[in-house]
Design a protein around this motif. Structure first.
Motif, PDB file in Angstrom:
ATOM      1  N   TRP A 186      -5.136  -4.524   5.104  1.00  0.00           N
ATOM      2  CA  TRP A 186      -4.512  -3.688   4.076  1.00  0.00           C
ATOM      3  C   TRP A 186      -3.966  -2.397   4.685  1.00  0.00           C
ATOM      4  O   TRP A 186      -2.867  -1.941   4.329  1.00  0.00           O
ATOM      5  N   ALA A 187      -4.717  -1.805   5.609  1.00  0.00           N
ATOM      6  CA  ALA A 187      -4.246  -0.583   6.285  1.00  0.00           C
ATOM      7  C   ALA A 187      -2.957  -0.853   7.048  1.00  0.00           C
ATOM      8  O   ALA A 187      -1.990  -0.073   6.966  1.00  0.00           O
ATOM      9  N   ALA A 188      -2.919  -1.949   7.781  1.00  0.00           N
ATOM     10  CA  ALA A 188      -1.700  -2.314   8.539  1.00  0.00           C
ATOM     11  C   ALA A 188      -0.537  -2.571   7.588  1.00  0.00           C
ATOM     12  O   ALA A 188       0.593  -2.128   7.830  1.00  0.00           O
ATOM     13  N   SER A 236      -0.121  -1.313   4.677  1.00  0.00           N
ATOM     14  CA  SER A 236       0.276  -0.044   4.058  1.00  0.00           C
ATOM     15  C   SER A 236       1.238   0.730   4.948  1.00  0.00           C
ATOM     16  O   SER A 236       2.099   1.451   4.445  1.00  0.00           O
ATOM     17  N   LEU A 237       1.085   0.601   6.239  1.00  0.00           N
ATOM     18  CA  LEU A 237       1.978   1.292   7.166  1.00  0.00           C
ATOM     19  C   LEU A 237       3.378   0.676   7.197  1.00  0.00           C
ATOM     20  O   LEU A 237       4.343   1.338   7.556  1.00  0.00           O
ATOM     21  N   ARG A 238       3.486  -0.580   6.819  1.00  0.00           N
ATOM     22  CA  ARG A 238       4.751  -1.292   6.899  1.00  0.00           C
ATOM     23  C   ARG A 238       5.613  -1.158   5.653  1.00  0.00           C
ATOM     24  O   ARG A 238       6.696  -1.690   5.592  1.00  0.00           O
ATOM     25  N   ARG A 239       5.145  -0.486   4.638  1.00  0.00           N
ATOM     26  CA  ARG A 239       5.921  -0.358   3.395  1.00  0.00           C
ATOM     27  C   ARG A 239       7.147   0.457   3.593  1.00  0.00           C
ATOM     28  O   ARG A 239       7.298   1.351   4.267  1.00  0.00           O
TER      29      ARG A 239
END
Length: 129
Positions: free
Chosen positions: A122-124, A126-129
């Motif tokens: 989920w963290a990864a 979130s960075l790609r949005r």
């Protein structure tokens, strides 16, 4: 069949997965309240602690799934939330199974690992949005 679209996840598939994950989360959170209430009346303190831990993990991750599922727009986010759901079910389910059915808790560590993986995914995502 076009090789580029074979196995592709459509927007409709993502929307369905998001709704299912939100539903699973809401069910986990709701059932965790019943589990916490039962845990208060469980016999020995060790059983109470085990069931309360299961309830807390199910409640927290249920709320997270319900809140985050609508925001999961790409495969890594959906995979992360699927790991959270599966991991929570394995972790909490293992603790509950130990109490009610004297089952071993050997799935709890695997469930915990899946929850950790889910949060990392989920963290990864979130960075790609």
């Amino acid at each position: 069949m076009n090789p580029r679209t074979a196995g592709a996840v459509t927007a409709a598939d993502r929307a369905l997965a998001s709704r299912v994950l939100a539903c699973v989360g809401a069910l986990m959170a709701g059932l965790s309240i019943a589990l916490a209430a039962y845990a208060v009346h469980a016999g020995d303190p060790a059983a109470q602690q085990r069931l309360q831990s299961a309830a807390w993990f199910a409640f927290g991750h249920g709320i997270a799934l319900t809140a985050l599922a609508p925001r999961a727009v790409r495969a890594p986010g959906l995979a992360g939330l699927a790991c959270l759901a599966t991991g929570t079910l394995l972790f909490s389910g293992s603790l509950v199974g130990a109490h009610f059915f004297a089952a071993p808790t050997m799935l709890a560590p695997f469930g915990g690992g899946l929850m950790m993986l889910g949060w990392l995914l989920w963290a990864a995502a979130s960075l790609r949005r």
